[in-house]
Motif scaffolding. Sequence first.
Motif, mmCIF file in Angstrom:
data_model
loop_
_atom_site.group_PDB
_atom_site.id
_atom_site.type_symbol
_atom_site.label_atom_id
_atom_site.label_comp_id
_atom_site.label_asym_id
_atom_site.label_seq_id
_atom_site.Cartn_x
_atom_site.Cartn_y
_atom_site.Cartn_z
ATOM 1 N N ASP A 80 24.237 81.255 51.204
ATOM 2 C CA ASP A 80 23.800 80.847 52.397
ATOM 3 C C ASP A 80 22.956 81.274 53.025
ATOM 4 O O ASP A 80 23.190 82.181 53.320
ATOM 5 N N VAL A 81 22.217 79.618 53.758
ATOM 6 C CA VAL A 81 20.906 80.213 54.553
ATOM 7 C C VAL A 81 21.218 81.385 55.699
ATOM 8 O O VAL A 81 21.049 82.103 55.997
ATOM 9 N N PRO A 91 20.475 73.914 57.424
ATOM 10 C CA PRO A 91 19.313 73.619 57.216
ATOM 11 C C PRO A 91 19.771 72.263 56.327
ATOM 12 O O PRO A 91 20.777 71.974 55.595
ATOM 13 N N ARG A 92 18.741 71.007 56.580
ATOM 14 C CA ARG A 92 18.666 70.015 55.831
ATOM 15 C C ARG A 92 18.036 71.312 54.318
ATOM 16 O O ARG A 92 17.639 72.079 54.528
ATOM 17 N N PRO A 93 18.639 70.574 52.909
ATOM 18 C CA PRO A 93 18.138 71.172 51.879
ATOM 19 C C PRO A 93 16.894 71.291 51.940
ATOM 20 O O PRO A 93 16.414 72.036 51.026
ATOM 21 N N GLU A 94 15.931 70.253 52.293
ATOM 22 C CA GLU A 94 14.552 70.087 52.166
ATOM 23 C C GLU A 94 13.902 71.687 52.934
ATOM 24 O O GLU A 94 13.485 72.809 53.061
ATOM 25 N N VAL A 102 16.117 73.915 53.369
ATOM 26 C CA VAL A 102 16.941 75.505 51.974
ATOM 27 C C VAL A 102 15.403 76.009 51.631
ATOM 28 O O VAL A 102 15.146 76.704 50.926
ATOM 29 N N LEU A 103 14.907 74.669 50.394
ATOM 30 C CA LEU A 103 14.281 74.794 49.910
ATOM 31 C C LEU A 103 13.003 75.408 50.250
ATOM 32 O O LEU A 103 11.955 76.542 49.548
ATOM 33 N N LYS A 104 12.626 75.501 51.733
ATOM 34 C CA LYS A 104 10.664 75.590 52.511
ATOM 35 C C LYS A 104 11.610 76.922 52.183
ATOM 36 O O LYS A 104 10.971 78.096 52.089
ATOM 37 N N ILE A 105 12.774 77.679 53.019
ATOM 38 C CA ILE A 105 13.453 79.108 52.741
ATOM 39 C C ILE A 105 12.665 79.693 50.928
ATOM 40 O O ILE A 105 12.650 80.700 51.390
ATOM 41 N N GLU A 106 13.609 79.575 50.194
ATOM 42 C CA GLU A 106 13.561 79.819 49.491
ATOM 43 C C GLU A 106 12.516 80.015 48.779
ATOM 44 O O GLU A 106 12.008 80.814 47.787
ATOM 45 N N THR A 107 11.862 78.881 48.896
ATOM 46 C CA THR A 107 10.071 79.144 47.914
ATOM 47 C C THR A 107 9.553 79.850 48.671
ATOM 48 O O THR A 107 8.983 81.006 48.082
#
Length: 129
Positions: A72-73, A110-113, A115-120
Amino acid sequence: MKPLTVIIEKAENNYSAYLQEVDGIVATGNTLDEIKAGIINSINVLIEDCREFGGVVPAELKEDYELTFKMDVKSMLQFYAGIFTKAGLERITGINQKQLWHYASGTRNPRPEQVLKIETALHKLGEEL
């Protein structure tokens, strides 16, 4: 090959992990290597015990599978705090440092968006390296 997901979370004094698709597969450790070894050992013990004592091996473990490890973040930010500064993460993710501090401390999720920014951003950094 069936993908199975190992969720890694920060515990009080170490990290804990569980296999999302199969109940009872857990591990703890201070490093990712310990977590990975512990999960694999837990899977092997479950399969051996099911065979030895006449239990049913979960369907997910009967086929070929591939383990994917996810944090998780909050746990990820804490785990890599000595490697990634909040300023550096801000530069590659576009998420401001104050918000990253909230995520790392657990005061905000974090919002899902986000989380996606961090992962990307981290995947892109890994590819560049």
